[in-house]
Design an enzyme around this catalytic site. Structure first.
Site, PDB file in Angstrom:
ATOM      1  N   TYR A  16       0.816  -1.216   0.000  1.00 37.99           N
ATOM      2  CA  TYR A  16       0.000   0.000   0.000  1.00 37.99           C
ATOM      3  C   TYR A  16       0.851   1.269   0.000  1.00 37.99           C
ATOM      4  O   TYR A  16       0.634   2.167   0.821  1.00 37.99           O
ATOM      5  CB  TYR A  16      -0.947   0.024   1.208  1.00 37.99           C
ATOM      6  CG  TYR A  16      -1.687  -1.273   1.412  1.00 37.99           C
ATOM      7  CD1 TYR A  16      -2.713  -1.644   0.542  1.00 37.99           C
ATOM      8  CD2 TYR A  16      -1.362  -2.142   2.445  1.00 37.99           C
ATOM      9  CE1 TYR A  16      -3.390  -2.836   0.699  1.00 37.99           C
ATOM     10  CE2 TYR A  16      -2.028  -3.344   2.610  1.00 37.99           C
ATOM     11  CZ  TYR A  16      -3.030  -3.684   1.739  1.00 37.99           C
ATOM     12  OH  TYR A  16      -3.694  -4.866   1.895  1.00 37.99           O
ATOM     13  N   TYR A 143     -12.594  -6.879   6.050  1.00 39.38           N
ATOM     14  CA  TYR A 143     -11.420  -6.982   5.187  1.00 39.38           C
ATOM     15  C   TYR A 143     -11.149  -8.457   4.923  1.00 39.38           C
ATOM     16  O   TYR A 143     -11.080  -9.252   5.866  1.00 39.38           O
ATOM     17  CB  TYR A 143     -10.180  -6.338   5.834  1.00 39.38           C
ATOM     18  CG  TYR A 143      -8.949  -6.538   4.980  1.00 39.38           C
ATOM     19  CD1 TYR A 143      -8.703  -5.715   3.888  1.00 39.38           C
ATOM     20  CD2 TYR A 143      -8.078  -7.594   5.216  1.00 39.38           C
ATOM     21  CE1 TYR A 143      -7.608  -5.936   3.057  1.00 39.38           C
ATOM     22  CE2 TYR A 143      -6.981  -7.827   4.394  1.00 39.38           C
ATOM     23  CZ  TYR A 143      -6.754  -6.990   3.322  1.00 39.38           C
ATOM     24  OH  TYR A 143      -5.679  -7.211   2.504  1.00 39.38           O
ATOM     25  N   ASP A 244     -13.979 -15.946   8.012  1.00 36.69           N
ATOM     26  CA  ASP A 244     -12.587 -15.619   7.682  1.00 36.69           C
ATOM     27  C   ASP A 244     -11.822 -15.450   8.998  1.00 36.69           C
ATOM     28  O   ASP A 244     -11.906 -14.413   9.646  1.00 36.69           O
ATOM     29  CB  ASP A 244     -12.562 -14.341   6.838  1.00 36.69           C
ATOM     30  CG  ASP A 244     -11.148 -13.860   6.528  1.00 36.69           C
ATOM     31  OD1 ASP A 244     -10.197 -14.376   7.134  1.00 36.69           O
ATOM     32  OD2 ASP A 244     -11.008 -12.947   5.695  1.00 36.69           O
ATOM     33  N   LYS A 273      -2.098 -16.675   7.973  1.00 36.09           N
ATOM     34  CA  LYS A 273      -1.207 -15.892   8.828  1.00 36.09           C
ATOM     35  C   LYS A 273      -0.430 -16.724   9.852  1.00 36.09           C
ATOM     36  O   LYS A 273       0.678 -17.170   9.568  1.00 36.09           O
ATOM     37  CB  LYS A 273      -2.007 -14.791   9.531  1.00 36.09           C
ATOM     38  CG  LYS A 273      -2.431 -13.661   8.605  1.00 36.09           C
ATOM     39  CD  LYS A 273      -3.067 -12.559   9.385  1.00 36.09           C
ATOM     40  CE  LYS A 273      -3.546 -11.409   8.520  1.00 36.09           C
ATOM     41  NZ  LYS A 273      -2.485 -10.541   8.039  1.00 36.09           N
TER      42      LYS A 273
HETATM   43  N1  PMP Z   1      -8.599 -11.905   5.660  1.00 36.06           N
HETATM   44  C1  PMP Z   1      -8.238 -11.251   6.762  1.00 36.06           C
HETATM   45  C2  PMP Z   1      -9.205 -11.149   7.899  1.00 36.06           C
HETATM   46  C3  PMP Z   1      -6.964 -10.668   6.865  1.00 36.06           C
HETATM   47  O1  PMP Z   1      -6.626 -10.004   7.973  1.00 36.06           O
HETATM   48  C4  PMP Z   1      -6.062 -10.829   5.777  1.00 36.06           C
HETATM   49  C5  PMP Z   1      -4.655 -10.240   5.826  1.00 36.06           C
HETATM   50  N2  PMP Z   1      -4.510  -9.021   6.389  1.00 36.06           N
HETATM   51  C6  PMP Z   1      -6.477 -11.516   4.648  1.00 36.06           C
HETATM   52  C7  PMP Z   1      -7.752 -12.046   4.626  1.00 36.06           C
HETATM   53  C8  PMP Z   1      -5.573 -11.683   3.454  1.00 36.06           C
HETATM   54  O2  PMP Z   1      -4.511 -12.512   3.755  1.00 36.06           O
HETATM   55  P1  PMP Z   1      -3.141 -12.419   2.918  1.00 36.06           P
HETATM   56  O3  PMP Z   1      -2.566 -11.070   3.202  1.00 36.06           O
HETATM   57  O4  PMP Z   1      -2.313 -13.553   3.449  1.00 36.06           O
HETATM   58  O5  PMP Z   1      -3.489 -12.603   1.480  1.00 36.06           O
END
Ligand code: PMP
Length: 423
Positions: A16, A143, A244, A273
């Site tokens: 970003y 997100y 998620d 993660k």
């Molecule tokens: N979903 C959530 C809730 C996240 O926090 C993130 C990463 N910040 C993602 C999806 C995307 O994961 P990545 O950055 O490994 O593609």
């Protein structure tokens, strides 16, 4: 040898940022436990766990060993037509620890990809039932990643939908829940989403949300009854629920998975993660037998996804070691302890006039400012204070490694107080 920061500025894109006016970057030489060592040998206490991932900090002996052992056997092998023990072991562990009923595992290479996989599973599920559906319902300020499907269900402002307007699928959004984790529950909180589901369920393939903690979309903790209510709605209208848990999984919120706060199981879950303890990129999408079988018996007969690095053995071996370590260290007590300390150490921030709100859940501490911060200035100040904290917008937040020590956590929170007071 020093890091060529000038080359970095001229050629390397960071998350970003602009290529013409990039935010400054700090060169890291090494990292150990909860400390990052910068180029000038300055040591910073890490408050970010490298974006939720490094549960045990850095240079973790068990994870190093797992990677080295696996490296001597094979770093990678394609997953099409071949399999290996690390993938099987990891799938066993994920099925065992994830919410009940999630028995089928798809190994993906990043969080965003695992979300794409979840969306595709939902679409293929309805296709296989001969009731094709084309939309997803989600809540604002969510997100889910930066790939197109994930972006389409991410908050329209947060992911700047207008930039990709003609290309992004249009999804259904309802307001962010207003009742926070600790407030009294009121059933009317579910009115808007109930109405949206009632009106649109014929074309909704799934509801997708971050359970309890909305991360990058505002670091907001909503009420578990909301999640329970959404599960009930999905059951009533036969919709799939996608949770998620990429940020919340593996104990961060005080439960192994945030869905446990509401005692529910989704139909599809995404984890990533912290799955490898922050060592390398890996994610997984788990679903139920019902969804998997429906997809597999459908016209397509197969699930249409298969990345090159699917089930990468190195990543799977480290993930197995990370999950074993997590379960062995009494993570729950550690997270409860961090939660108590965060509450104590961050509460002075509540007295600052610039601060809108202070909130803590599990090993997540958030200070929301009234006005947005200038990241470059604030970042520099944090580094001067000997801590690594990366704010965004109005939010200063930390989610430290679970092995953080009390004086380190105090120093992180004191730095937040100082910087918030100066802003
Ligand atoms: N979903 C959530 C809730 C996240 O926090 C993130 C990463 N910040 C993602 C999806 C995307 O994961 P990545 O950055 O490994 O593609």
């Amino acid at each position: 040898m020093s890091i060529d920061l000038q080359f970095d500025t001229n050629h390397l894109w960071h998350p970003y940022t602009s290529m013409t006016a990039p935010l400054p970057c700090y060169g890291v030489l090494s990292a150990d436990k909860c400390m990052l060592t910068l180029e000038n040998n300055q040591q910073l206490i890490d408050g970010m766990s490298s974006w939720w991932a490094c549960l045990f900090g850095y240079n973790v002996p068990e994870l190093n060993q797992a990677a080295k052992n696996q490296l001597d056997k094979m770093a990678h092998v394609m997953f099409g037509g071949l399999t290996h023990q690390p993938a099987v072991d990891l799938a066993k562990k994920l099925v065992e620890i994830s919410p009940e009923g999630l028995d089928k595992v798809f190994l993906a290479d990043s969080g965003s990809v695992s979300v794409e996989v979840a969306l595709k599973m939902a679409l293929q599920y309805w296709h296989s039932r001969d009731k094709p559906k084309s939309q997803f319902l989600t809540i604002r300020n969510g997100y889910h990643g930066d790939t197109f499907g994930a972006m389409s269900v991410t908050d329209p402002e947060g992911s700047m939908h207008e930039l990709y307007h003609n290309f992004l699928p249009q999804q259904l959004f309802v307001s962010q829940p207003t009742i926070s984790f600790e407030q009294d529950w009121c059933e009317s909180e579910l009115d808007e989403i109930s109405a949206a589901v009632e009106q649109n369920h014929h074309n909704i393939a799934a509801v997708i949300l971050e359970p309890i903690v909305q991360g990058a979309g505002g670091m907001y903790f909503y009420h578990p009854e909301y999640l329970k209510g959404v599960r009930r709605l999905c059951d009533k209208y036969e919709l799939l629920l996608i949770a998620d848990e990429i940020a919340t999984g593996f104990g961060r919120t005080g439960k192994l998975f945030a869905c446990e706060h509401a005692g529910i199981s989704p139909d599809i879950i995404c984890v990533g993660k912290a799955i490898t303890g922050g060592y390398m990129s890996l994610a997984a999408t788990l679903t139920t037998n019902k969804v998997a079988q429906t997809i597999s018996r459908g016209k397509a007969g197969v699930f249409m996804h298969g990345p090159t690095f699917m089930g990468n053995p190195l990543a799977c071996a480290v993930a197995c070691a990370s999950i074993d370590k997590l379960l062995a260290i009494n993570w729950s007590d550690k997270v409860v302890n961090i939660e108590k300390m965060l509450n104590d150490f961050l509460s002075p921030c509540k007295t600052l006039t610039q601060v809108q709100d202070v909130r803590v859940l599990g090993a997540i501490g958030v200070v929301e400012m009234i006005d947005p911060l200038d990241v470059a200035i604030v970042q520099k100040r944090f580094v001067e204070l000997g801590v690594w904290i990366r704010p965004f917008g109005k939010l200063v937040y930390i989610m430290p490694p679970y092995v953080i020590e009390k004086p380190q956590l105090k120093k992180l929170c004191d730095a937040i107080y100082t910087v918030a007071g100066e802003s």
